[in-house]
Design a protein around this motif. Sequence first.
Motif, short mmCIF file in Angstrom:
data_model
loop_
_atom_site.label_atom_id
_atom_site.label_comp_id
_atom_site.label_asym_id
_atom_site.label_seq_id
_atom_site.Cartn_x
_atom_site.Cartn_y
_atom_site.Cartn_z
N MET A 1 0.83 -1.20 0.00
CA MET A 1 0.00 0.00 0.00
C MET A 1 0.86 1.25 0.00
O MET A 1 0.58 2.21 -0.71
CB MET A 1 -0.92 -0.01 1.21
CG MET A 1 -2.05 -1.04 1.14
SD MET A 1 -3.10 -1.02 2.60
CE MET A 1 -3.74 0.66 2.53
N ARG A 2 1.90 1.25 0.80
CA ARG A 2 2.78 2.42 0.84
C ARG A 2 3.49 2.62 -0.50
O ARG A 2 3.68 3.76 -0.94
CB ARG A 2 3.79 2.28 1.97
CG ARG A 2 3.15 2.32 3.36
CD ARG A 2 4.21 2.27 4.46
NE ARG A 2 3.58 2.20 5.78
CZ ARG A 2 3.13 3.25 6.45
NH1 ARG A 2 3.23 4.46 5.91
NH2 ARG A 2 2.57 3.10 7.63
N ALA A 3 3.88 1.50 -1.15
CA ALA A 3 4.55 1.62 -2.44
C ALA A 3 3.61 2.22 -3.49
O ALA A 3 4.01 3.08 -4.28
CB ALA A 3 5.04 0.24 -2.89
N GLU A 4 2.34 1.76 -3.49
CA GLU A 4 1.38 2.32 -4.44
C GLU A 4 1.10 3.78 -4.14
O GLU A 4 1.00 4.60 -5.05
CB GLU A 4 0.07 1.52 -4.40
CG GLU A 4 -0.97 2.09 -5.36
CD GLU A 4 -2.17 1.19 -5.53
OE1 GLU A 4 -3.23 1.71 -5.91
OE2 GLU A 4 -2.04 -0.02 -5.28
N ARG A 5 0.98 4.11 -2.85
CA ARG A 5 0.76 5.51 -2.48
C ARG A 5 1.91 6.37 -2.97
O ARG A 5 1.70 7.46 -3.53
CB ARG A 5 0.64 5.64 -0.96
CG ARG A 5 0.44 7.08 -0.48
CD ARG A 5 0.78 7.24 0.97
NE ARG A 5 2.17 6.90 1.25
CZ ARG A 5 2.72 6.91 2.45
NH1 ARG A 5 1.99 7.21 3.50
NH2 ARG A 5 4.00 6.59 2.62
N ASP A 6 3.13 5.90 -2.76
CA ASP A 6 4.30 6.69 -3.18
C ASP A 6 4.39 6.83 -4.69
O ASP A 6 4.83 7.86 -5.20
CB ASP A 6 5.58 6.03 -2.64
CG ASP A 6 5.65 6.06 -1.12
OD1 ASP A 6 4.94 6.88 -0.51
OD2 ASP A 6 6.42 5.26 -0.54
N GLN A 7 3.94 5.79 -5.42
CA GLN A 7 4.05 5.84 -6.87
C GLN A 7 2.91 6.60 -7.53
O GLN A 7 3.13 7.38 -8.46
CB GLN A 7 4.10 4.42 -7.44
CG GLN A 7 4.25 4.38 -8.96
CD GLN A 7 4.44 2.97 -9.49
OE1 GLN A 7 4.53 2.01 -8.71
NE2 GLN A 7 4.53 2.83 -10.81
#
Length: 239
Positions: A1-7
């Motif tokens: 989730m954090r990776a998608e948020r950051d991307q």
Amino acid sequence: MRAERDQYGDILIAPFLDEYARQTFKVMWSLRHLLDHFSFHFLLLVDEDVVVNVRDLNSYLTNLRRDGQDTMFYGGSQCLEMEVEREGLFAVSRRVWPHDVFPPLCDGSALLFSHDAVVEIIRVWETDRQPVVQMDDIQIGIMVFISGRIKVTEIAGFSHGCEASRQDSFVLQHIKPLETGVEIIEGFIREGVYCHYNVHPKIRNEKYSKMKHALDDVIKAVEVQAEDPEDDDPVADAP
């Protein structure tokens, strides 16, 4: 989730569990996020089963600003002398709220705020000691009461679907069953009125899909009629 948020920047991650017992914390966190990241004069919070006639709501907001009533504004379907439940899902203990009724507040399925009212509510939430209840609309009503600076307004156009027709209302709350919501939207579409209606993912079943396709057909029919002026041109049918 954090990776998608950051991307992609399409997810908000808040510092609490997303559960009903923390509904108030979610709403307060969301209001703070809106204040920090968005500019607005009015804010409308609605549940999934609410139909919003955007045209008439916008006219109402324009009149508020014209009449100078757009400061410290908090309104909706007003609840006066709501009795406190001591048992069940919506129970509130006497330790949290010792009185038998809550202060005047508005039904949480649709709430309208001016920007400065949101600022004041967050100020109370972040600085004043207060009871915390899990029902966010009651919590907001309590904070409005503690503040003493915000007007609680009954908005005649905010009505429950079972209590008023769409001709009399621009925000219809708790529209059930699903067929009723689609019927109301169909009427708005045929009148050329943009409206908002969201359906909770839990009821996006086969029946909902069929109804959505039916509504799409209505939209296409209205669009075709709008593109063909002869349909509405009395001169075209004249002998």
